[in-house]
Every structure is written in C-alpha cells, then in structure tokens.
Design a protein around this motif. Structure first.
Motif, PDB file in Angstrom:
ATOM      1  N   HIS A   1       0.879  -1.170   0.000  1.00  0.00           N
ATOM      2  CA  HIS A   1       0.000   0.000   0.000  1.00  0.00           C
ATOM      3  C   HIS A   1       0.915   1.218   0.000  1.00  0.00           C
ATOM      4  O   HIS A   1       1.646   1.461   0.967  1.00  0.00           O
ATOM      5  N   ASP A  51      -3.551   1.950   7.642  1.00  0.00           N
ATOM      6  CA  ASP A  51      -3.341   2.585   6.340  1.00  0.00           C
ATOM      7  C   ASP A  51      -2.960   4.054   6.437  1.00  0.00           C
ATOM      8  O   ASP A  51      -2.514   4.656   5.459  1.00  0.00           O
ATOM      9  N   TRP A  94      -8.920   2.136   0.528  1.00  0.00           N
ATOM     10  CA  TRP A  94      -7.632   1.600   0.034  1.00  0.00           C
ATOM     11  C   TRP A  94      -7.584   1.523  -1.486  1.00  0.00           C
ATOM     12  O   TRP A  94      -6.758   0.829  -2.062  1.00  0.00           O
TER      13      TRP A  94
END
Length: 632
Positions: free
Chosen positions: A155, A485, A203
């Motif tokens: 990510h 995240d 995401w």
C-alpha cells in the motif's frame, strides 16, 4: 470559441457500442490535439439518455452554455473540440437528464483528477514520458508458470511515510521501494489499487476514476517513473484492479446520465449492499468496452506487468453476499452470473492475445471450477488464482496452540488434495492483518521466542508448498500491530534483534527460493511434489519432496510444528547417496535455538516411509528444514 464537430472514427464508435473497442480510452475522454491548425482538447463522453451535455471548468467560469456538446448521429456519444484548452485545465460534464435535472459528473475516461476532496477531472496528455525499460520488456517470459513468482504486496500510502507523517510521492517511493524489494529477493510488487478514489479508507477498492492514477502521490509521469525504476531493478509491477463494483459518490459513474448506465438497471443487481457500492452491468456492451479497455490501458500506458482482479466471486455469483430472496436465479435456475463469467473469459482472451507475457490473477474465494484454465477448455482464462482455502486453513492451524495441533493435522495437509486443480498463488495479504485479525507475527501462539519460531516455520512450509507466493508488507520483519493505512509501517522494529533476524530470514529464504528450481519449476502438477510422510499427526510433523524438471533437482522438506526437538528422527528418501541441510529456520542467525544437522548425512539402506533408503536427522523445534542431495 468551441467547435461542435471533430471527426472520430465511425469504426471506433461501432466497436465501442459492440463491446469490442479495447482501446476506447483513445476515443473517449479529453484528448489534447490539433484540429484545423488550432491546439485544444477534444471532449468525448458516452451519455445516451441525456437531453444535453456541456463542458464546464475554470476556463468558462463553470458556465457551460458556450460549450454545448453535440450528439454524434446514431450514437449515445457526445463530442466537442474546444480550442485553447490546455494540459492541466480542470473540467466536468454538466449533464441535463431526461427529467431536466442538471448534474455534474467527472469524466469516466479522465487520465487525471484533482486531489481529494476536490472531484473535478484534469486534462492530461500521457505521451510525454520517455521509457527506459526496453531491456526489461525483452526479458519477460511467456512461461510464467515455470518461473519463480514471489510477490511483495504494497500500500503506497503506508509502506513508509516522511516527516510529519506525510505520504511519500511516487518519485520518493521510486528511490526506496524497488531497491528494497530487489534486495529482499522478491520478483514482483503488487500495488493496491491506484485508480482515483475519494475515500482513503477504501484503500482504492472503491474507485471513481478508472483511468486516472490517484493524485495522492503525484502525477501520471511520476507513477511511470516508479514503474520504470522497478523494471530497472528487474522487479515486475502488478496493480490491483476492481471491475466488479464502484463507489456511489455523486460525481462518479453511478446514474451517470440520470439513468443506470454503468450499473445494472435492475436495482436488486445494481446495489452491492455489503460494500455500499454499485455493481457494473457486465451484460452491457459499452461497459465491457470501458472495462477491458481499462485493463489494456494499464498495460499499454503504464507498462504494468500484471493485474490482480479483485473480488472475482462478486462477479461470478448472483447471490454473493446476499440473503435468500434478495437475488434472482439465472435462466437455468443457478446462482452463477452468466454475464460475469462471459466477461471474464473475454477479458482474458483479449489481454493474452495482445500481451501473452502478463499476469492476470483472480482473487476468487469459492470453488468455482477451472478459474486458471484456458477458455478453450471451458475455463475462465486467468493464469493464476489466489488459494484462499489454503490461506484460511493454514492461518487457523498456525493460531492453534502446538499442544492441540495434532488434532487439527488435516488443516496442514488438506490443501494438497486440490493443490494442482488450479495454478495457485498462496496469498498472505493485507486482508489477513486488519479488522481484528492481528498481524502475522501476533497470530502465532506462545511466548515471544515461540511467536517468531512459529512464523519462521510457517514461512518455510509456505515457501515449499506448491504454488507461487504473495506476502503483505511488514510481514517480512514481524510487524506486531495490525496494518494501519494512515501511518508508516513500524520500521524501527528492524533495529531490535528478533525483528531484524526475521527480516534477514525472509531475505535469505526469498533468495533461496529463487535459486532452487525445484520450488517453482513444476508448481502445477504432481511431478513437482511427492509425499514422504503426511501422517505423523501425533508429533505435528510432515515431510515431502519438491522436484524440478531435471531429475537431479530435488529438495526434501521437513516441518515440525511443535516446540519439541526430535533427535534421530528417521525419514524416508528415494535414493542412496549423501545429503546436507541447506536451509533451517532454527539457525541462530535467524533467531532460532541452533538445532541443526551438521556436515554430510549418508543415506542408510533401511527402507522407510515407502522409500528405499532413509536418514536420521535432528528435527529442530517449531522449524522447517530443507535437505538436498549432494555429490560425494
């Protein structure tokens, strides 16, 4: 002054409506070009049920009266060339619906978009970047099944962060990520979706701009540079792609011209209640052109080496995530989405016809048959499928206290019953380290030392199990907390001994995997695997062989999932000769106890485990060891 007409190919229009224009991004969207000696932008949009469409932006004070688009005769396409519009100008389409309502929509084919929370599209010319990856492209092999494939899932917004928790740009990531991935021994990175999306917490799996690289980390050229640098380090790049559903934000695809255009007109099929999204109408030809073109776009424009298709089960099943009575069977009375399956077959046929060397992987969590089989034999045509069954069984097994593992031995061995029914990837992905599932390290039972030992043993088994491999970032050094995240991975942990040694173990294991042909050359059938013993459940031990195409290339794998050392543990082997321990997760440099097999091991003529010869070995606690036959 706007120019109402700018010629587009009638053939392109026909193919778009037929569902066969696989580069429709060259037809639709905003394109910088010259018409009759004037520089400007041609705007083209599909909105068949609109009364009128106008282009609005800063260039006209967001008043569209002077920039009315013209409907192409016999088509749902609207067209307008505006001189003087330049790269970087922002715009939207002002659409008057059949009911007279005026709505503002971002361009479905826009190549760039404003940084959230702004939602306008940005005129962008993608032709300026000079690629330097000719050598990489020439080296890519068609026989991916017989090559090592070890994927590092990333990510981009949380792999590392800068000062004050600022996200790194594509170019800043290019200076760090490819070098790290190559040094660690991975062959590819898989990037979680980078198509434009409004909500960070999705995401990227709920997109609005399928052709727009997210502006969170920079420009399209910046992302091209990141891919280019990865290729310089001989790292392939895979992107997650979401053709099943899209988010319902007002500026996006939903009810684009006031009607269900990209989503199903049937509300029951259109609404994806579990995710709060809308499902693409995969029976509509223009939607097929839009989606397949998008897959080709990533390969063409960004030189991507593969796509991982997200949530394939949502495409394949009419009742996926739905309660009884909330779905309608197909014409044959079944729960399969016939349009969805046909779309996936067509997608793979088109992609592989044009790019035979790419990866197209299915994240598919059910027992739908032949997902990774060719379409000509009745399959869906992917070249790999994620093995979610293996992942669920093994994570469940590893979380069990070793005292009780013997009663759950089937979780350790069941995957071999179907290991060759598909071309599998064994995923340890982001989905397994969020939402209360705990990090990979923290899933492991036992005290501090045992957690690391369990994880090393598991990784050793995972690397030897038939199938390609995927690991989520942070799992290689033992991130203790779940993935967040909105912040960086805990890289400071690498400075502590056990985390640093785990990272070194993963690095060495990755490189060993790449060098050992028996671990990847024959992943898809029984010729590459043979059980030695799968029945020692009382001691939670399994033993098997991995084989390459060459008879000389063979590896013996022994796994002990209890914290007990087994001395003089006898295993069967297929031939006489001399053997040596070539890898051991319990070596001290990896944080282990140091139990190992020193020197040369001579095979005995004593038959064991249905093999003609045998060895007595030391089997370390909570460990996986590899043995290899050597010359005298």
């Amino acid at each position: 002054m706007a120019v109402p007409t700018s010629p587009v190919s009638q053939e392109d229009l026909y193919l778009f409506h037929e569902g066969s224009n696989f580069r429709s991004y060259q037809l639709l969207g905003a394109h910088v070009l010259e018409v009759d000696g004037r520089q400007g932008v041609r705007f083209t949009v599909w909105a068949p049920n609109a009364q009128a469409v106008r282009v609005v932006g800063d260039f006209n004070g967001w008043q569209g009266e002077q920039h009315k688009m013209e409907r192409v005769e016999g088509s749902g396409i609207w067209l307008l060339f505006i001189p003087g519009i330049k790269n970087g100008d922002i715009y939207k389409y002002e659409i008057q619906t059949a009911e007279g309502q005026v709505i503002l929509k971002a361009d479905p084919y826009a190549f760039y978009a404003q940084l959230r929370p702004e939602t306008a599209s940005v005129v962008y010319n993608l032709n300026g970047y000079q690629w330097n990856d000719v050598k990489w492209q020439s080296k890519k092999k068609k026989t991916v099944n017989q090559q090592p494939l070890l994927i590092y899932e990333v990510h981009l917004g949380s792999w590392r962060r800068g000062e004050n928790n600022a996200v790194l740009t594509y170019r800043e990531l290019a200076e760090l990520l490819p070098q790290y991935v190559a040094a660690m021994g991975y062959t590819h990175i898989e990037i979680m979706p980078v198509a434009e999306h409004p909500f960070d917490g999705s995401w990227g799996y709920q997109a609005t701009g399928y052709y727009a690289i997210t502006s969170r980390y920079g420009t399209p050229e910046d992302f091209m540079y990141l891919v280019d640098v990865c290729h310089e380090y001989e790292i392939g790049v895979i992107v997650d792609w979401v053709p099943g559903h899209f988010c319902k934000d007002n500026h996006g695809l939903r009810q684009f011209d006031g009607t269900a255009l990209y989503e199903y007109a049937n509300v029951q099929r259109a609404e994806n209640k579990g995710w709060g999204t809308a499902n693409f109408d995969l029976g509509r030809t223009e939607v097929i052109s839009f989606l397949i073109s998008n897959a080709i776009f990533w390969l063409d424009v960004y030189h991507i080496d593969g796509i991982r298709v997200d949530a394939v089960s949502n495409i394949l099943y009419l009742n996926y995530g739905r309660e009884e009575g909330d779905w309608t069977p197909n014409p044959y009375g079944g729960d399969g989405n016939l349009e969805g399956a046909a779309f996936l077959r067509k997608l793979n046929e088109v992609v592989f016809a044009q790019r035979p060397n790419v990866l197209v992987m299915a994240e598919e969590s059910t027992s739908w048959p032949m997902v990774s089989w060719p379409t000509y034999s009745g399959g869906l045509g992917f070249n790999f499928k994620w093995n979610m069954g293996w992942m669920n069984d093994m994570l469940r097994y590893m979380e069990i206290d070793p005292v009780h593992r013997k009663w759950n031995h089937h979780l350790l061995t069941f995957s071999f019953m179907y290991a060759f029914s598909e071309n599998f990837i064994l995923p340890l992905s982001h989905d397994e380290v969020v939402h209360g599932k705990k990090s990979m390290l923290n899933k492991m039972p036992g005290d501090y030392w045992q957690k690391f030992a369990n994880l090393r043993a598991f990784y050793g088994y995972w690397m030897a199990h038939p199938g390609k491999k995927l690991l989520f970032m942070g799992s290689e050094f033992g991130q203790f907390i779940e993935w967040q995240d909105h912040e960086s991975l805990d890289w400071h942990l690498v400075e502590s001994p056990m985390h640093g040694k785990l990272q070194e173990y993963c690095r060495r294991l990755n490189h060993f995997y790449q060098q050992e042909r028996s671990l990847w050359e024959v992943d898809g059938n029984w010729q590459g695997f043979e059980w030695i013993d799968c029945s020692d459940y009382t001691q939670s031990v399994i033993c098997f062989m991995r084989k390459s195409i060459s008879p000389e290339e063979m590896l013996i794998v022994v796994c002990n999932f209890t914290p007990i050392v087994h001395y003089a543990y006898r295993i069967g082997i297929p031939a006489e000769g001399f053997y040596q321990e070539c890898f051991n997760s319990d070596w001290e440099e990896f944080g282990g106890s140091g139990q190992k097999n020193i020197g040369i091991l001579a095979a005995e003529g004593k038959a064991w485990h249905n093999q003609s010869h045998s060895l007595e070995i030391t089997l370390p606690p909570l460990a996986t060891i590899y043995l290899k036959k050597i010359k005298k």
